[in-house]
Design a protein around this motif. Structure first.
Motif, PDB file in Angstrom:
ATOM      1  N   UNK A 313      -0.641   5.372  -0.723  1.00 46.43           N
ATOM      2  CA  UNK A 313      -1.999   4.902  -0.999  1.00 46.43           C
ATOM      3  C   UNK A 313      -2.622   5.673  -2.139  1.00 46.43           C
ATOM      4  N   UNK A 314      -2.312   6.951  -2.176  1.00 45.17           N
ATOM      5  CA  UNK A 314      -2.865   7.761  -3.265  1.00 45.17           C
ATOM      6  C   UNK A 314      -2.268   7.337  -4.589  1.00 45.17           C
ATOM      7  N   UNK A 315      -0.990   7.019  -4.580  1.00 45.47           N
ATOM      8  CA  UNK A 315      -0.318   6.577  -5.813  1.00 45.47           C
ATOM      9  C   UNK A 315      -0.905   5.246  -6.310  1.00 45.47           C
ATOM     10  N   UNK A 316      -1.123   4.315  -5.357  1.00 41.31           N
ATOM     11  CA  UNK A 316      -1.702   3.024  -5.743  1.00 41.31           C
ATOM     12  C   UNK A 316      -3.068   3.195  -6.378  1.00 41.31           C
ATOM     13  N   UNK A 317      -3.866   4.057  -5.774  1.00 40.36           N
ATOM     14  CA  UNK A 317      -5.221   4.225  -6.283  1.00 40.36           C
ATOM     15  C   UNK A 317      -5.229   4.743  -7.702  1.00 40.36           C
ATOM     16  N   UNK A 318      -4.171   5.481  -8.047  1.00 43.38           N
ATOM     17  CA  UNK A 318      -4.120   6.054  -9.397  1.00 43.38           C
ATOM     18  C   UNK A 318      -3.390   5.136 -10.386  1.00 43.38           C
ATOM     19  N   UNK A 319      -2.825   4.036  -9.922  1.00 45.30           N
ATOM     20  CA  UNK A 319      -2.045   3.150 -10.803  1.00 45.30           C
ATOM     21  C   UNK A 319      -2.976   2.354 -11.725  1.00 45.30           C
ATOM     22  N   UNK A 320      -2.566   2.205 -12.980  1.00 45.79           N
ATOM     23  CA  UNK A 320      -3.408   1.551 -13.992  1.00 45.79           C
ATOM     24  C   UNK A 320      -3.689   0.088 -13.672  1.00 45.79           C
ATOM     25  N   UNK A 321      -2.775  -0.560 -12.980  1.00 43.39           N
ATOM     26  CA  UNK A 321      -2.935  -1.989 -12.705  1.00 43.39           C
ATOM     27  C   UNK A 321      -3.654  -2.262 -11.403  1.00 43.39           C
ATOM     28  N   UNK A 322      -3.943  -1.157 -10.648  1.00 38.59           N
ATOM     29  CA  UNK A 322      -4.460  -1.364  -9.303  1.00 38.59           C
ATOM     30  C   UNK A 322      -5.830  -2.031  -9.296  1.00 38.59           C
ATOM     31  N   UNK A 323      -6.784  -1.430  -9.896  1.00 37.47           N
ATOM     32  CA  UNK A 323      -8.165  -1.916  -9.791  1.00 37.47           C
ATOM     33  C   UNK A 323      -8.333  -3.317 -10.379  1.00 37.47           C
ATOM     34  N   UNK A 324      -7.556  -3.649 -11.408  1.00 40.04           N
ATOM     35  CA  UNK A 324      -7.715  -4.956 -12.068  1.00 40.04           C
ATOM     36  C   UNK A 324      -7.057  -6.090 -11.311  1.00 40.04           C
ATOM     37  N   UNK A 325      -6.141  -5.747 -10.413  1.00 38.39           N
ATOM     38  CA  UNK A 325      -5.356  -6.809  -9.801  1.00 38.39           C
ATOM     39  C   UNK A 325      -5.479  -6.884  -8.280  1.00 38.39           C
ATOM     40  N   UNK A 326      -6.082  -5.847  -7.651  1.00 39.36           N
ATOM     41  CA  UNK A 326      -6.231  -5.838  -6.200  1.00 39.36           C
ATOM     42  C   UNK A 326      -7.683  -6.090  -5.856  1.00 39.36           C
ATOM     43  N   UNK A 327      -7.889  -7.015  -4.950  1.00 38.01           N
ATOM     44  CA  UNK A 327      -9.243  -7.311  -4.502  1.00 38.01           C
ATOM     45  C   UNK A 327      -9.810  -6.067  -3.821  1.00 38.01           C
ATOM     46  N   UNK A 328     -10.822  -5.484  -4.375  1.00 39.35           N
ATOM     47  CA  UNK A 328     -11.365  -4.213  -3.885  1.00 39.35           C
ATOM     48  C   UNK A 328     -11.882  -4.341  -2.468  1.00 39.35           C
ATOM     49  N   UNK A 329     -12.566  -5.400  -2.155  1.00 41.09           N
ATOM     50  CA  UNK A 329     -13.140  -5.559  -0.820  1.00 41.09           C
ATOM     51  C   UNK A 329     -12.052  -5.692   0.226  1.00 41.09           C
ATOM     52  N   UNK A 330     -11.088  -6.515  -0.088  1.00 40.26           N
ATOM     53  CA  UNK A 330      -9.983  -6.679   0.863  1.00 40.26           C
ATOM     54  C   UNK A 330      -9.189  -5.379   1.014  1.00 40.26           C
ATOM     55  N   UNK A 331      -9.018  -4.723  -0.109  1.00 43.98           N
ATOM     56  CA  UNK A 331      -8.287  -3.456  -0.058  1.00 43.98           C
ATOM     57  C   UNK A 331      -9.019  -2.423   0.787  1.00 43.98           C
ATOM     58  N   UNK A 332     -10.293  -2.359   0.667  1.00 45.79           N
ATOM     59  CA  UNK A 332     -11.086  -1.386   1.432  1.00 45.79           C
ATOM     60  C   UNK A 332     -10.897  -1.629   2.930  1.00 45.79           C
TER      61      UNK A 332
END
Length: 781
Positions: A313-332
């Motif tokens: 999870x920590x790795x995903x949060x730091x990935x460059x493509x994460x925020x642009x491609x993962x629905x933040x609300x669903x991810x939360x």
């Protein structure tokens, strides 16, 4: 040649069994009064089918003649005044029909004007509907122009090329509206992710997010141990005690404080039994030990599992493509759910390991893990789509922009487009319906205009016809008028009178009849048209009507020429049937006919009977006489038999003297009486006095009584008048060949012989001619 005509179904000749008209020769002249059936004969020859059962018998049925009919019908069909051209008239059935049809096409009431009026009305209806549609389009245009500001910025390149024109933008919107499919198509907001890859030329491919293998329950050691209490052996003496107090976990932890040689119990601080160690070891036997080892393994596995998820999870949060491609609300929601579930499992493992006898319900949160995996998979799918769009950016741009317009039309502009459709759909149906009618009207106008051009092209020059007609007039010695070509119309004719003036008034009835006859006569010499036979049967019904003597003479001359050509075998006319009611014309046309087998002539007389069908008889001798000839016939009859008819003899003689001497010769009756003397003078005076006294009645004296002697005396004086007046030759001709010339005494004085009224030829001053009908010219014999 036509040998006979069988008339059937004609009221004038009887409907049944019909009447045979014949035998016919190369020249047949039929006389009949008005209303006797002459027109019926000519119409039957023109069209036998007009009267059911009527037939024509030809000498050679395989080669019938070309029948050309001139009658009142052809007069009406041949000549017509040219519309709007005073003094210009048209000749020929074709020209008249062309003029009539042109008149139907031209003018304010013509079919072209009417068709154009219908077309104009239809076009006005279309224009009105189009104006309403244009107003609805303006509303849509303004709405769409304002609504484009609500489109996400990343998608606004879709408006490239339309930002400068609201009209172009609205038309593009309507195209998308017409082409759209499902109403629930993707929205504009759903296209924003794809927009960067497609619309931004600087966009690059991105790395996908790392994936994680979901841990299943089966991947861990025996988690079933969590659901059972782990205790020692029940066979040991201490077992009931431990089980009673439920303190196996406490005992297990405390037994480590019991030394093998210890005398005191670590639990109760009492003296320890000698076998306490052995009892505890027996209680916590090998099974117990193994289960504890399993719990320890589970604890390690859970700890490692929890650590791996934390690191992932920590790795995903730091990935460059994460925020642009993962629905933040669903991810939360998914990540909190997973971390909480992992913590619960982690704590349960620790608790179970610390207190093995505790019973816990523990499951690995596979759903929570799968939610995270699904979100990452969705993100990676979007990344893959993005990367694919980058690789195929050129071809995808057009499709993407079309999708943007479809989404814009289906959702953002739906209300405005629905309102536009509600207004314009009925208008379009109306326009389509009227447009179809317009197409028909345009075709109708074109058809009429093409026909008018065709008719105009069919008008032929009148020059050849004019030359033929004028040649006929010149050949007949007619100089009252000539026919000229109209400068205003190619197929038009004009009449130029003898004084040089052009007749600019409507033609008289006589001129109409004469002109149409001349046209007919010249057509008999024309070249055979395509499909026609060369040889002609000319049928002429009453070619004179209200005509003066010059025209009557001209028509007679033309027909005599035609009759002569028939006998000579020249020209196209091979047979002539002439019908007339005019005695004078009948005499003129039959004057001095050529004799011989080459010139056979048949005469027919139609007799009209009251309340009965007309009858017709034929003879090779002319049965039609003038009134003048009939008067002489009466004289001959009485001369041969004085008792045959003594009534009105003096009136008959008076009418002959009046017609021949007074009307035609211009001789005064007093001069005639002066030529006699003695008793003959008395008789002559008595006879001549009837010229004035008995002009209008048979008897002027109620007490008059004529005897055989007075008949002889009157006849003798009558003959003597012709002898004295040097007209005895005329007397002999009219009385027949049985009379022999008895010349006047050559010893008589000039006064006695009447030289005062003689000219060098010995004829009266005004020499009468036997060819011209005197007095009443319209009676029949």
């Amino acid at each position: 040649m036509l040998t006979s005509l069988h008339l059937h179904g004609t009221p004038i000749f009887g409907t049944s069994p019909g009447t045979d008209i014949g035998p016919l020769t190369s020249t047949t002249v039929i006389f009949g009064p008005n209303g006797s059936g002459k027109s019926t004969i000519s119409r039957a020859l023109a069209d036998p089918s007009r009267y059911t059962g009527t037939t024509l018998q030809w000498m050679n049925p395989d080669a019938p003649l070309n029948v050309r009919v001139y009658n009142r019908d052809s007069v009406d069909a041949t000549l017509r005044q040219a519309d709007s051209l005073p003094g210009v008239f048209l000749l020929g059935t074709q020209s008249v029909e062309i003029e009539r049809e042109l008149a139907e096409h031209d003018g304010p009431d013509g079919c072209i004007a009417k068709a154009n009026e219908v077309l104009a009305r239809q076009r006005r209806n279309i224009e009105a509907a189009q104006a309403e549609a244009a107003a609805a389009f303006d509303v849509l245009k303004n709405t769409a122009w304002l609504a484009r500001g609500n489109v996400p910025a990343v998608l606004k390149p879709m408006f490239a090329g339309y930002n400068g024109s609201a009209e172009k933008l609205a038309k593009r919107l309507l195209e998308a509206h017409t082409a759209r499919g499902d109403e629930n198509s993707v929205t504009l907001s759903a296209l924003t992710t794809e927009a960067a890859a497609v619309l931004d030329d600087s966009a690059q491919t991105i790395d996908p997010l790392p994936t994680f293998d979901v841990a299943r329950t089966d991947d861990f050691s025996d988690l079933e141990l969590f659901r059972v209490a782990i205790v020692g052996s029940s066979d040991v003496r201490l077992a009931p005690f431990i089980e009673k107090h439920g303190n196996a976990d406490w005992v297990h932890q405390g037994r480590h404080f019991l030394q093998p040689d210890a005398k005191t119990c670590p639990f109760c601080q009492q003296e320890a039994p000698q076998d306490l160690v052995e009892q505890l070891n027996a209680y916590f036997d090998e099974t117990y030990t193994k289960q504890l080892a399993t719990l320890a393994d589970i604890d390690k596995e859970v700890a490692m599992w929890a650590q791996e998820w934390g690191d992932y999870l920590e790795t995903l949060a730091e990935h460059a493509s994460f925020s642009a491609n993962v629905d933040a609300a669903k991810w939360e929601l998914a990540s909190v759910h997973l971390v909480t579930a992992i913590g619960e499992v982690r704590r349960a493992a620790e608790q179970k390991l610390a207190t093995p006898s505790t019973i816990l319900q523990v499951t690995i949160p596979e759903d929570a893990q799968q939610q995270i995996v699904d979100l990452i998979d969705d993100a990676n799918q979007a990344i893959a789509t993005h990367n694919e769009l980058i690789r195929t950016r050129g071809g995808r741009r057009t499709i993407f922009i079309a999708n943007c317009w479809a989404a814009y039309a289906a959702h953002d502009m739906k209300a405005a487009l629905d309102a536009y459709d509600m207004t314009t759909n009925p208008l379009e149906k109306r326009i389509d319906g009227v447009t179809d009618s317009v197409a028909i009207s345009v075709a109708t106008v074109k058809k009429h205009e093409d026909r008018r051009r065709e008719l105009t092209a069919q008008t032929k020059s009148s020059r050849l016809v004019i030359d033929r007609i004028n040649n006929l007039l010149a050949g007949a010695g007619f100089h009252t008028f000539t026919v000229e070509e109209s400068p205003l119309r190619q197929d038009g004719y004009m009449i130029r009178r003898e004084n040089g003036e052009v007749a600019d008034e409507t033609l008289s009835e006589g001129e109409r009849t004469f002109i149409t006859f001349l046209y007919y006569a010249q057509s008999l010499e024309g070249v055979a048209a395509e499909g026609e036979t060369h040889d002609i049967l000319a049928v002429i019904d009453d070619p004179i009507s209200s005509l003066d003597s010059d025209i009557l003479y001209a028509v007679s001359t033309i027909l005599r020429s035609t009759m002569a050509k028939i006998g000579e075998g020249t020209g196209r006319v091979r047979q002539l049937i002439l019908l007339t009611h005019n005695v004078h014309f009948h005499k003129e046309v039959n004057y001095d006919p050529p004799r011989g087998p080459r010139y056979p002539r048949q005469y027919g007389v139609i007799r009209k009977r009251p309340h009965a069908p007309s009858t017709i008889t034929f003879s090779d001798k002319n049965p039609v006489k003038t009134v003048y000839a009939s008067l002489w016939a009466e004289v001959r009859l009485i001369s041969e038999d004085p008792t045959a008819s003594t009534v009105g003899l003096q009136n008959v003689l008076r009418r002959i003297i009046e017609s021949y001497f007074q009307i035609l010769g211009g001789v005064d009756t007093a001069d005639i009486v002066a030529q006699f003397s003695g008793h003959e003078k008395v008789l002559c005076r008595s006879l001549v006095s009837w010229v004035n006294a008995g002009s209008h009645s048979v008897f002027d004296d109620l007490h008059y009584s004529e005897t055989a002697s007075t008949v002889d005396a009157n006849l003798a004086v009558f003959e003597q008048i012709f002898r004295i007046m040097h007209q005895h030759g005329h007397y002999q001709m009219m009385m027949g060949e049985s009379f022999v010339d008895d010349p006047v005494d050559p010893e008589a004085t000039a006064e006695e012989r009447g030289d005062s009224m003689a000219n060098s030829s010995g004829a009266p001053a005004a020499q009468p001619t036997v060819q011209t009908s005197p007095s009443s010219q319209s009676s029949t014999g």
